[in-house]
Design a protein around this motif. Sequence first.
Motif, PDB file in Angstrom:
ATOM      1  N   LEU A  97      37.465  49.704  42.691  1.00  0.00           N
ATOM      2  CA  LEU A  97      37.612  50.740  41.654  1.00  0.00           C
ATOM      3  C   LEU A  97      36.259  51.139  41.068  1.00  0.00           C
ATOM      4  N   LEU A  98      35.402  50.176  40.814  1.00  0.00           N
ATOM      5  CA  LEU A  98      34.100  50.479  40.212  1.00  0.00           C
ATOM      6  C   LEU A  98      32.997  50.637  41.243  1.00  0.00           C
TER       7      LEU A  98
ATOM      8  N   SER B 181      34.982  44.508  29.358  1.00  0.00           N
ATOM      9  CA  SER B 181      36.115  45.130  30.056  1.00  0.00           C
ATOM     10  C   SER B 181      35.748  45.523  31.482  1.00  0.00           C
ATOM     11  N   CYS B 182      34.573  46.088  31.654  1.00  0.00           N
ATOM     12  CA  CYS B 182      34.153  46.500  33.002  1.00  0.00           C
ATOM     13  C   CYS B 182      33.932  45.304  33.914  1.00  0.00           C
TER      14      CYS B 182
ATOM     15  N   TYR C 223      35.489  42.467  33.682  1.00  0.00           N
ATOM     16  CA  TYR C 223      36.835  41.959  33.985  1.00  0.00           C
ATOM     17  C   TYR C 223      37.503  42.804  35.064  1.00  0.00           C
ATOM     18  N   PHE C 224      37.451  44.119  34.915  1.00  0.00           N
ATOM     19  CA  PHE C 224      38.086  45.002  35.909  1.00  0.00           C
ATOM     20  C   PHE C 224      37.408  44.897  37.268  1.00  0.00           C
ATOM     21  N   ARG C 225      36.098  44.722  37.276  1.00  0.00           N
ATOM     22  CA  ARG C 225      35.400  44.607  38.558  1.00  0.00           C
ATOM     23  C   ARG C 225      35.749  43.295  39.251  1.00  0.00           C
ATOM     24  N   GLN C 226      36.063  42.263  38.483  1.00  0.00           N
ATOM     25  CA  GLN C 226      36.440  40.988  39.073  1.00  0.00           C
ATOM     26  C   GLN C 226      37.760  41.106  39.833  1.00  0.00           C
ATOM     27  N   TYR C 227      38.714  41.846  39.300  1.00  0.00           N
ATOM     28  CA  TYR C 227      40.035  41.952  39.919  1.00  0.00           C
ATOM     29  C   TYR C 227      40.208  43.203  40.784  1.00  0.00           C
ATOM     30  N   PHE C 228      39.487  44.258  40.476  1.00  0.00           N
ATOM     31  CA  PHE C 228      39.572  45.516  41.230  1.00  0.00           C
ATOM     32  C   PHE C 228      38.167  45.995  41.590  1.00  0.00           C
TER      33      PHE C 228
ATOM     34  N   ALA D  30      29.450  46.746  34.251  1.00  0.00           N
ATOM     35  CA  ALA D  30      30.045  45.605  34.952  1.00  0.00           C
ATOM     36  C   ALA D  30      28.958  44.703  35.530  1.00  0.00           C
TER      37      ALA D  30
END
Length: 101
Positions: A60-61, A49-50, A52-57, A76
């Motif tokens: 944020l991380l 999940s981390c 994936y989120f770091r790839q698009y946002f 991530a």
Amino acid sequence: QLACPLDLGCHSVERRVFVIRGLSRHHSSRNMASSFSNLLFNLLLIICSCAYFRQYFPALLDRQRYGPFGFFWKAARVGERLSPYVSVSCLLMAFSTLFVN
């Protein structure tokens, strides 16, 4: 003498305490294996999940590298750098969840 809960065949106070707390000696190794499996499952879920989120946002991380949310940034990074191993681990966990359990 107190009656045993649900007529589980408790004969001593010590056995009764283990049964009430859910720490029966007969099932402890199975519960430990299950909890370890759940720990690995949740860790893989967090890593995927981390990543994936770091790839698009990424912002944020990236701004949360240090402090309590730094764990998610590190997860991530693990997901990005070790992606072949993480994906194989996810496949093995899916196989285990579907066919072994």
